[in-house]
Motif scaffolding. Structure first.
Motif, short mmCIF file in Angstrom:
data_model
loop_
_atom_site.label_atom_id
_atom_site.label_comp_id
_atom_site.label_asym_id
_atom_site.label_seq_id
_atom_site.Cartn_x
_atom_site.Cartn_y
_atom_site.Cartn_z
N PRO A 152 0.84 -1.20 0.00
CA PRO A 152 0.00 0.00 0.00
C PRO A 152 0.87 1.25 0.00
N GLY A 153 0.37 2.32 -0.62
CA GLY A 153 1.12 3.56 -0.67
C GLY A 153 2.25 3.58 -1.67
N ALA A 154 2.32 2.57 -2.54
CA ALA A 154 3.33 2.57 -3.60
C ALA A 154 2.96 3.60 -4.67
N THR A 155 3.95 4.11 -5.34
CA THR A 155 3.75 5.14 -6.37
C THR A 155 3.84 4.51 -7.75
N VAL A 156 2.85 4.79 -8.58
CA VAL A 156 2.83 4.35 -9.97
C VAL A 156 2.78 5.60 -10.84
N ASP A 157 3.92 5.98 -11.38
CA ASP A 157 4.06 7.17 -12.22
C ASP A 157 3.98 6.72 -13.67
N ILE A 158 2.98 7.19 -14.40
CA ILE A 158 2.74 6.69 -15.76
C ILE A 158 2.68 7.85 -16.75
N TRP A 159 3.23 7.63 -17.93
CA TRP A 159 3.11 8.60 -19.02
C TRP A 159 3.20 7.85 -20.33
N HIS A 160 2.57 8.39 -21.35
CA HIS A 160 2.67 7.77 -22.68
C HIS A 160 2.26 8.74 -23.76
#
Length: 284
Positions: A152-160
């Motif tokens: 929990p509290g993990a960061t998922v940084d996404i871009w495309h």
């Protein structure tokens, strides 16, 4: 790459994209550790020795040498060193850096990452235009450790890229954070992201990198992909890309960054497509 008129008022140039990538990289590298002279000596000597060997083995002429010198100068003037290095060199550095990982496979970052994207919670939609083109995609999954426990509290940084192959902040006419966002996993380590499925695209070919591609008879295409940086306290972050099964250029990526473990297989749903992918992070 094709251009859709209502998306972009004029095609971005390689120089424009390259200079933006250069400025973004330089901004992130303002604070750097002092290099170890022994490593500089080792690596610089190895590179130069390899170049000398190529010159001798292939009997490089002065005309070819001068063409290389002129091209390298032009790469700098076009601001395309980040593009060149990320397309043709970074995949080997990434393989070495992540060779000992037990968890999710990494891939190249590429030249178009920008920190500071909007934080959107555990689930939500990436910022996009009202008339954003492309097949709607629901991308969801879990972040867990190598023992299988959720994080929990993990960061998922996404871009495309968008449906035309352009990235926000590296092409004109696109909102600043379009198709860029940061998600924080919920108590069960889950995330759920609504976006659009990106399209394959050519790297910019009107500058120095394009000149090399034409001279060598290569193609300039990257397969459709999602970029991600996933991290959690006490764990090694992973930077990766996810591709789409059956997509064009998955087996001939100009950046040589695809891996079997990074291939998604979306299923068709009424709203577009849906796919699950879980990330596994190694301990620090």
């Amino acid at each position: 790459m094709t251009t859709t008129d209502h998306h972009i008022e004029f095609p971005p140039s390689a120089a424009g994209s390259g200079n933006a990538a250069t400025m973004s990289f330089q901004e992130r590298q303002k604070v750097t550790a002092q290099a170890d002279p022994a490593r500089v000596d080792l690596l610089a000597t190895a590179v130069l020795t390899a170049v000398h060997d190529i010159v001798r083995r292939h009997e490089v002429s002065y005309a070819e040498y001068d063409a290389l010198k002129a091209w390298m100068i032009q790469v700098g003037e076009d601001g395309e060193w980040p593009l060149f290095l990320d397309v043709w060199v970074e995949h080997a550095v990434e393989e070495v850096a992540n060779a000992a990982r037990e968890g999710s496979k990494g891939s190249i970052e590429g030249p178009y990452y920008v920190p500071g994207a909007p934080s959107l919670g555990a689930e939500g939609a990436l910022p996009m235009r009202e008339d954003e083109q492309g097949t709607p995609l629901l991308f969801h999954g879990l972040v867990r450790n190598v023992g299988g426990d959720p994080l929990p509290g993990a960061t998922v940084d996404i871009w495309h890229a968008d449906n035309d192959g352009y990235y926000a902040q590296f092409a004109p006419g696109i909102p600043e954070w379009n198709l860029r966002g940061v998600f924080i996993t919920g108590p069960d380590g889950s995330f759920s992201i609504r976006t659009i499925q990106p399209a394959p695209y050519q790297i910019p070919t009107d500058g120095s990198c394009g000149a090399l591609i034409r001279a060598a008879g290569w193609h300039a295409w990257r397969p459709a992909h999602l970029h991600l940086k996933v991290s959690a306290p006490g764990h090694l972050p992973v930077t990766t890309q996810l591709y789409f099964a059956g997509g064009e250029h998955v087996n001939s990526d100009i950046a040589q960054a695809t891996k079997p473990e990074l291939i998604l297989s979306p299923v068709a749903v009424d709203s577009g497509a849906e796919v699950r992918y879980d990330f596994v992070l190694d301990p620090q």
